[in-house]
Design a protein around this motif. Structure first.
Motif, PDB file in Angstrom:
ATOM      1  N   THR A 209       0.831  -1.205   0.000  1.00  0.00           N
ATOM      2  CA  THR A 209       0.000   0.000   0.000  1.00  0.00           C
ATOM      3  C   THR A 209       0.862   1.250   0.000  1.00  0.00           C
ATOM      4  OG1 THR A 209      -1.774  -1.164   1.170  1.00  0.00           O
ATOM      5  CG2 THR A 209      -1.796   1.237   1.254  1.00  0.00           C
ATOM      6  N   ALA A 210       1.895   1.267   0.848  1.00  0.00           N
ATOM      7  CA  ALA A 210       2.779   2.438   0.923  1.00  0.00           C
ATOM      8  C   ALA A 210       3.593   2.605  -0.357  1.00  0.00           C
ATOM      9  CB  ALA A 210       3.703   2.302   2.129  1.00  0.00           C
ATOM     10  N   ALA A 211       4.091   1.511  -0.907  1.00  0.00           N
ATOM     11  CA  ALA A 211       4.934   1.598  -2.104  1.00  0.00           C
ATOM     12  C   ALA A 211       4.133   2.019  -3.330  1.00  0.00           C
ATOM     13  CB  ALA A 211       5.613   0.248  -2.355  1.00  0.00           C
ATOM     14  N   LEU A 212       2.887   1.589  -3.406  1.00  0.00           N
ATOM     15  CA  LEU A 212       2.085   1.865  -4.597  1.00  0.00           C
ATOM     16  C   LEU A 212       1.443   3.252  -4.577  1.00  0.00           C
ATOM     17  CD1 LEU A 212       0.282  -1.545  -5.152  1.00  0.00           C
ATOM     18  CD2 LEU A 212       1.883  -0.446  -6.716  1.00  0.00           C
ATOM     19  N   LEU A 213       1.316   3.864  -3.407  1.00  0.00           N
ATOM     20  CA  LEU A 213       0.600   5.140  -3.326  1.00  0.00           C
ATOM     21  C   LEU A 213       1.158   6.199  -4.276  1.00  0.00           C
ATOM     22  CD1 LEU A 213      -1.560   6.933  -2.153  1.00  0.00           C
ATOM     23  CD2 LEU A 213      -0.056   7.395  -0.189  1.00  0.00           C
ATOM     24  N   PRO A 214       2.467   6.501  -4.260  1.00  0.00           N
ATOM     25  CA  PRO A 214       2.947   7.535  -5.196  1.00  0.00           C
ATOM     26  C   PRO A 214       2.831   7.114  -6.656  1.00  0.00           C
ATOM     27  CG  PRO A 214       4.788   6.473  -4.060  1.00  0.00           C
ATOM     28  CD  PRO A 214       3.546   6.005  -3.388  1.00  0.00           C
ATOM     29  N   LEU A 215       3.036   5.832  -6.947  1.00  0.00           N
ATOM     30  CA  LEU A 215       2.919   5.361  -8.327  1.00  0.00           C
ATOM     31  C   LEU A 215       1.479   5.424  -8.809  1.00  0.00           C
ATOM     32  CD1 LEU A 215       5.276   2.239  -8.086  1.00  0.00           C
ATOM     33  CD2 LEU A 215       5.821   4.518  -8.969  1.00  0.00           C
ATOM     34  N   ALA A 216       0.555   5.024  -7.924  1.00  0.00           N
ATOM     35  CA  ALA A 216      -0.858   5.082  -8.286  1.00  0.00           C
ATOM     36  C   ALA A 216      -1.326   6.527  -8.451  1.00  0.00           C
ATOM     37  CB  ALA A 216      -1.695   4.382  -7.211  1.00  0.00           C
ATOM     38  N   ALA A 217      -0.791   7.420  -7.621  1.00  0.00           N
ATOM     39  CA  ALA A 217      -1.149   8.834  -7.747  1.00  0.00           C
ATOM     40  C   ALA A 217      -0.682   9.388  -9.079  1.00  0.00           C
ATOM     41  CB  ALA A 217      -0.547   9.626  -6.586  1.00  0.00           C
ATOM     42  N   ALA A 218       0.524   8.993  -9.508  1.00  0.00           N
ATOM     43  CA  ALA A 218       1.034   9.450 -10.804  1.00  0.00           C
ATOM     44  C   ALA A 218       0.211   8.874 -11.954  1.00  0.00           C
ATOM     45  CB  ALA A 218       2.504   9.057 -10.949  1.00  0.00           C
TER      46      ALA A 218
END
Length: 339
Positions: A209-218
């Motif tokens: 969840t933490a690792a994907l948050l910035p990638l998903a936001a982009a």
């Protein structure tokens, strides 16, 4: 001696649990395909919402479950503990996100078959190269058959448009992520550093969840609003049924069913995915695609049978971080890629 529900679970009920879990996992790809259409989300954002929702459910389950006495273990240094959590968490994240990328890139049926067929083969090869596990003649034959099936899928299906190279590449990346996760779990088991499956799944979902948050936001974190009720329904199903419920049934069944038997039963997942894709999503499978699928899944079944003959498994296999039986010596086939 096991306690609680696990001690009351018969082998027959364990088989039912694993079967239901496999069929439910087979619907995950189709659910993702539908969610891509209604939400406008990409694979990274969809995986983020699935892992975040799964994390919330797992935390709720842990809050209501009775606490079990922890096994006595030597104190693990903080740096090694952090490394263990990161490797397992990132391995699961790559596996999950790349699988949805495969579904988005080449369809539910082919994406699921490539991931499910390649994962145990990559685990067997990595176990041989990195851990010195025996592959044996049957294992070599099975690996060769799996590669042949993948070649038939690629060469026969690419021209018809049913198999797209980028989607297949994502499926192979997903399988590689699972291979890292599983082989690392076996390594930890040998060193006595493995942890129970529930705790490892919980921490892995937190890391993902933490690792994907910035990638998903982009990529685009929020779904479209015009079909929001349908999107929320699909996300709820994805989090509850092929994630939380299936994990619970799978881990319960694994306490009383041989890991190799579980492997064969969970071949129902790609079969279910293919049937759902054709019947509900209108995906078209050519004769060569079906042939490649059959060869690939047959190779996995042969590998499972080979492992069953070469490595006697106890009635209750210890569960590693990926939900697979840990083992030394002969290369035991992982119970399944945890979808």
């Amino acid at each position: 001696m096991r306690s609680g529900a696990a001690s009351r679970l018969s082998v027959g009920r364990g088989l039912v649990c694993v079967t239901v879990a496999a069929v439910a996992w087979g619907t995950a790809g189709a659910t993702a395909a539908l969610a891509f259409g209604t939400s406008g989300l990409g694979p990274l954002a969809l995986t983020f919402w699935r892992m975040a929702g799964g994390l919330v459910l797992l935390l709720a389950v842990r809050a209501v479950l009775p606490r079990r006495p922890a096994r006595t273990r030597p104190c693990e240094p903080v740096r090694r503990r952090a490394g263990r959590v990161l490797v397992t968490g990132l391995g699961l994240t790559v596996f999950q996100a790349a699988y949805f990328g495969a579904v988005d890139g080449t369809g539910t049926a082919v994406g699921t078959v490539v991931t499910q067929g390649a994962a145990p083969v990559l685990v067997a090869l990595a176990g041989r190269l990195l851990l010195g596990e025996r592959l044996g003649t049957g294992g070599v034959v099975a690996v060769t058959g799996a590669l042949a099936g993948l070649a038939v899928l690629m060469l026969g299906g690419a021209g018809s448009g049913t198999v797209r190279p980028m989607g297949v590449a994502m499926g192979l990346l997903s399988a590689a992520g699972y291979a890292v996760l599983t082989v690392y779990g076996r390594f930890l088991g040998r060193e006595g550093r493995d942890r129970d499956a529930f705790s490892t799944t919980l921490t892995s979902f937190a890391v993902g969840t933490a690792a994907l948050l910035p990638l998903a936001a982009a990529e685009g974190l929020w779904p479209r609003t015009d079909e929001l009720p349908a999107t929320l329904g699909l996300l709820a199903y994805l989090v509850v049924v092929p994630t939380a419920l299936s994990y619970g049934l799978f881990f319960a069944g694994l306490t009383v069913v041989r890991g190799t038997t579980v492997t064969v039963i969970t071949l129902l997942e790609p079969v279910t995915a293919a049937v759902v894709a054709v019947v509900l999503l209108g995906e078209r499978l050519t004769a060569t695609t079906v042939l490649g699928t059959a060869v690939l899944l047959a190779a996995v079944a042969v590998l499972a049978v080979t492992e069953a003959r070469g490595t006697p498994a106890p009635a209750t296999a210890p569960v590693g971080p990926a939900g697979s039986p840990d083992g030394a010596g002969a290369a035991q086939l992982p119970a399944r890629p945890v979808r």
